[in-house]
Design a protein around this motif. Structure first.
Motif, PDB file in Angstrom:
ATOM      1  N   ALA A   1       0.830  -1.202   0.000  1.00 45.35           N
ATOM      2  CA  ALA A   1       0.000   0.000   0.000  1.00 45.35           C
ATOM      3  C   ALA A   1       0.870   1.259   0.000  1.00 45.35           C
ATOM      4  N   GLU A   2       1.927   1.228   0.783  1.00 45.23           N
ATOM      5  CA  GLU A   2       2.860   2.369   0.846  1.00 45.23           C
ATOM      6  C   GLU A   2       3.490   2.628  -0.518  1.00 45.23           C
ATOM      7  N   LEU A   3       3.882   1.564  -1.199  1.00 41.15           N
ATOM      8  CA  LEU A   3       4.537   1.706  -2.491  1.00 41.15           C
ATOM      9  C   LEU A   3       3.545   2.121  -3.572  1.00 41.15           C
ATOM     10  N   ALA A   4       2.298   1.684  -3.449  1.00 40.32           N
ATOM     11  CA  ALA A   4       1.271   2.103  -4.404  1.00 40.32           C
ATOM     12  C   ALA A   4       1.035   3.605  -4.298  1.00 40.32           C
ATOM     13  N   GLU A   5       1.020   4.107  -3.063  1.00 44.09           N
ATOM     14  CA  GLU A   5       0.859   5.551  -2.858  1.00 44.09           C
ATOM     15  C   GLU A   5       2.067   6.311  -3.389  1.00 44.09           C
ATOM     16  N   LEU A   6       3.251   5.764  -3.155  1.00 45.08           N
ATOM     17  CA  LEU A   6       4.494   6.413  -3.608  1.00 45.08           C
ATOM     18  C   LEU A   6       4.540   6.550  -5.125  1.00 45.08           C
ATOM     19  N   THR A   7       4.172   5.473  -5.832  1.00 41.45           N
ATOM     20  CA  THR A   7       4.292   5.448  -7.294  1.00 41.45           C
ATOM     21  C   THR A   7       2.995   5.834  -8.018  1.00 41.45           C
ATOM     22  N   ARG A   8       1.910   5.998  -7.241  1.00 44.08           N
ATOM     23  CA  ARG A   8       0.616   6.414  -7.789  1.00 44.08           C
ATOM     24  C   ARG A   8       0.095   5.451  -8.842  1.00 44.08           C
ATOM     25  N   VAL A   9       0.222   4.167  -8.544  1.00 45.74           N
ATOM     26  CA  VAL A   9      -0.354   3.120  -9.387  1.00 45.74           C
ATOM     27  C   VAL A   9      -1.179   2.207  -8.492  1.00 45.74           C
ATOM     28  N   SER A  10      -1.877   1.270  -9.092  1.00 44.00           N
ATOM     29  CA  SER A  10      -2.732   0.378  -8.319  1.00 44.00           C
ATOM     30  C   SER A  10      -1.906  -0.612  -7.503  1.00 44.00           C
ATOM     31  N   LEU A  11      -2.516  -1.138  -6.458  1.00 40.60           N
ATOM     32  CA  LEU A  11      -1.856  -2.135  -5.618  1.00 40.60           C
ATOM     33  C   LEU A  11      -1.507  -3.373  -6.445  1.00 40.60           C
ATOM     34  N   MET A  12      -2.360  -3.727  -7.399  1.00 38.96           N
ATOM     35  CA  MET A  12      -2.103  -4.885  -8.258  1.00 38.96           C
ATOM     36  C   MET A  12      -0.833  -4.652  -9.097  1.00 38.96           C
ATOM     37  N   THR A  13      -0.683  -3.444  -9.626  1.00 39.96           N
ATOM     38  CA  THR A  13       0.515  -3.127 -10.414  1.00 39.96           C
ATOM     39  C   THR A  13       1.757  -3.198  -9.534  1.00 39.96           C
ATOM     40  N   VAL A  14       1.672  -2.674  -8.324  1.00 41.69           N
ATOM     41  CA  VAL A  14       2.807  -2.736  -7.395  1.00 41.69           C
ATOM     42  C   VAL A  14       3.185  -4.177  -7.097  1.00 41.69           C
ATOM     43  N   HIS A  15       2.198  -5.025  -6.888  1.00 38.79           N
ATOM     44  CA  HIS A  15       2.490  -6.439  -6.607  1.00 38.79           C
ATOM     45  C   HIS A  15       3.188  -7.100  -7.792  1.00 38.79           C
ATOM     46  N   ARG A  16       2.803  -6.738  -8.997  1.00 43.03           N
ATOM     47  CA  ARG A  16       3.497  -7.277 -10.172  1.00 43.03           C
ATOM     48  C   ARG A  16       4.941  -6.786 -10.205  1.00 43.03           C
ATOM     49  N   ASP A  17       5.135  -5.516  -9.862  1.00 46.36           N
ATOM     50  CA  ASP A  17       6.488  -4.970  -9.800  1.00 46.36           C
ATOM     51  C   ASP A  17       7.319  -5.706  -8.752  1.00 46.36           C
ATOM     52  N   LEU A  18       6.738  -5.937  -7.590  1.00 48.89           N
ATOM     53  CA  LEU A  18       7.468  -6.607  -6.512  1.00 48.89           C
ATOM     54  C   LEU A  18       7.796  -8.052  -6.880  1.00 48.89           C
ATOM     55  N   ASP A  19       6.875  -8.706  -7.565  1.00 48.22           N
ATOM     56  CA  ASP A  19       7.157 -10.073  -8.026  1.00 48.22           C
ATOM     57  C   ASP A  19       8.347 -10.079  -8.982  1.00 48.22           C
ATOM     58  N   GLU A  20       8.392  -9.102  -9.875  1.00 48.43           N
ATOM     59  CA  GLU A  20       9.477  -9.022 -10.845  1.00 48.43           C
ATOM     60  C   GLU A  20      10.801  -8.681 -10.152  1.00 48.43           C
ATOM     61  N   LEU A  21      10.773  -7.759  -9.208  1.00 48.06           N
ATOM     62  CA  LEU A  21      11.993  -7.378  -8.495  1.00 48.06           C
ATOM     63  C   LEU A  21      12.502  -8.521  -7.618  1.00 48.06           C
ATOM     64  N   ALA A  22      11.590  -9.279  -7.050  1.00 47.33           N
ATOM     65  CA  ALA A  22      11.997 -10.452  -6.263  1.00 47.33           C
ATOM     66  C   ALA A  22      12.603 -11.517  -7.169  1.00 47.33           C
ATOM     67  N   ARG A  23      12.001 -11.696  -8.359  1.00 50.70           N
ATOM     68  CA  ARG A  23      12.536 -12.679  -9.304  1.00 50.70           C
ATOM     69  C   ARG A  23      13.957 -12.322  -9.713  1.00 50.70           C
ATOM     70  N   ARG A  24      14.235 -11.032  -9.863  1.00 49.01           N
ATOM     71  CA  ARG A  24      15.568 -10.580 -10.257  1.00 49.01           C
ATOM     72  C   ARG A  24      16.568 -10.605  -9.096  1.00 49.01           C
ATOM     73  N   GLY A  25      16.078 -10.836  -7.888  1.00 41.16           N
ATOM     74  CA  GLY A  25      16.974 -10.849  -6.743  1.00 41.16           C
ATOM     75  C   GLY A  25      17.278  -9.468  -6.209  1.00 41.16           C
ATOM     76  N   VAL A  26      16.458  -8.483  -6.568  1.00 42.74           N
ATOM     77  CA  VAL A  26      16.694  -7.116  -6.115  1.00 42.74           C
ATOM     78  C   VAL A  26      16.144  -6.908  -4.710  1.00 42.74           C
ATOM     79  N   LEU A  27      14.922  -7.387  -4.464  1.00 41.52           N
ATOM     80  CA  LEU A  27      14.265  -7.247  -3.175  1.00 41.52           C
ATOM     81  C   LEU A  27      13.779  -8.603  -2.692  1.00 41.52           C
TER      82      LEU A  27
END
Length: 258
Positions: free
Chosen positions: A26-52
């Motif tokens: 929720a915090e990241l969705a507010e920061l980037t001004r996108v939907s929570l679903m979009t943020v979760h997709r971003d986080l899945d991708e960043l986790a896959r890359r080993g970034v977060l």
């Protein structure tokens, strides 16, 4: 959103989490001004890359643990800083020298500035650096073999170590994932062993570090800052830390083109 826009948003997310340690969706969705679903997709991708690293309800990348992301991701972040550092580091290299470059994206940026600085002997374990120099007039290219690592797009392991130990070069230029005022670090043991061997093979040692890698630590100690003959950083580095580094090494500050 375009791919470029998505990558810019993911970089904002990454920098926020690295600065604060943890964050909720929720915090990241507010920061980037996108939907929570979009943020979760971003986080899945960043986790896959080993970034977060994901956990229930949020994501983390604690300052005491720096995670190495894959090469394709690293190529797209902090590019202005890397290019500025590469420009300054290239001034240290003279035609006729033998240089060893590691598999960092900063060393890859440097390689692009050395292709016409001939004659030059280049030693590297990085596949993209090999591709860059292959077939160039005036370049003697020595490839360090070993076990291929896809995340780094380079060669590591015992064969790589043995190849390095058989060589002696005028200058070694490396980067790493974390550094404080006294010590450099990396979180992967195989990478640390290769970088240590590289440093031992060079008459002069150069460390290339952008501001995002400073004032951080990782699991394995690589080498003390004072072991390096030159340290090249960008002008975004904190003044107090810069003064502390200058007590231990010759520091060159690269101006970022803004």
């Amino acid at each position: 959103m375009t791919t470029t826009g998505a990558e810019a948003r993911r970089q904002i997310i990454t920098e926020h989490v690295l600065e604060h340690g943890t964050a909720t969706g929720a915090e990241l969705a507010e920061l980037t001004r996108v939907s929570l679903m979009t943020v979760h997709r971003d986080l899945d991708e960043l986790a896959r890359r080993g970034v977060l690293r994901r956990f229930r309800g949020g994501v983390s990348a604690l300052p005491s643990t720096v995670f190495e992301s894959n090469l394709d991701y690293r190529l797209g972040v902090n590019t202005a800083e890397k290019e500025a550092i590469a420009e300054v580091a290239a001034e240290l290299v003279e035609p006729g020298m033998s240089v060893m470059l590691d598999d960092s994206t900063t060393a890859l940026a440097l390689a692009g500035r050395l292709v016409d600085q001939t004659p030059l002997t280049v030693v590297t374990n990085a596949r993209r650096v090999i591709d860059l120099f292959a077939g160039r007039d005036g370049i003697r290219l020595i490839s360090l073999g070993g076990e291929y690592s896809h995340p780094h797009d380079s060669f590591l392991g015992v064969p790589c170590l043995e190849s390095i130990e058989a060589l002696s070069v005028d200058m070694v230029l490396v980067s790493t994932s974390a550094m404080d005022a006294r010590m450099t670090y990396h979180q992967e043991q195989d990478v640390v062993l290769v970088k240590r061997a590289m440093l031992a093979s060079g008459t002069r040692k150069v460390l290339l570090m952008d501001r995002t890698k400073l004032a951080r630590t990782a699991l394995h100690r690589l080498a003390p800052v004072e072991d390096f003959d030159h340290l090249v950083v960008d002008d975004g580095v904190n003044g107090e830390l810069l003064a502390a580094l200058r007590e231990r090494a010759e520091v060159r500050v690269a101006a970022i083109r803004r």
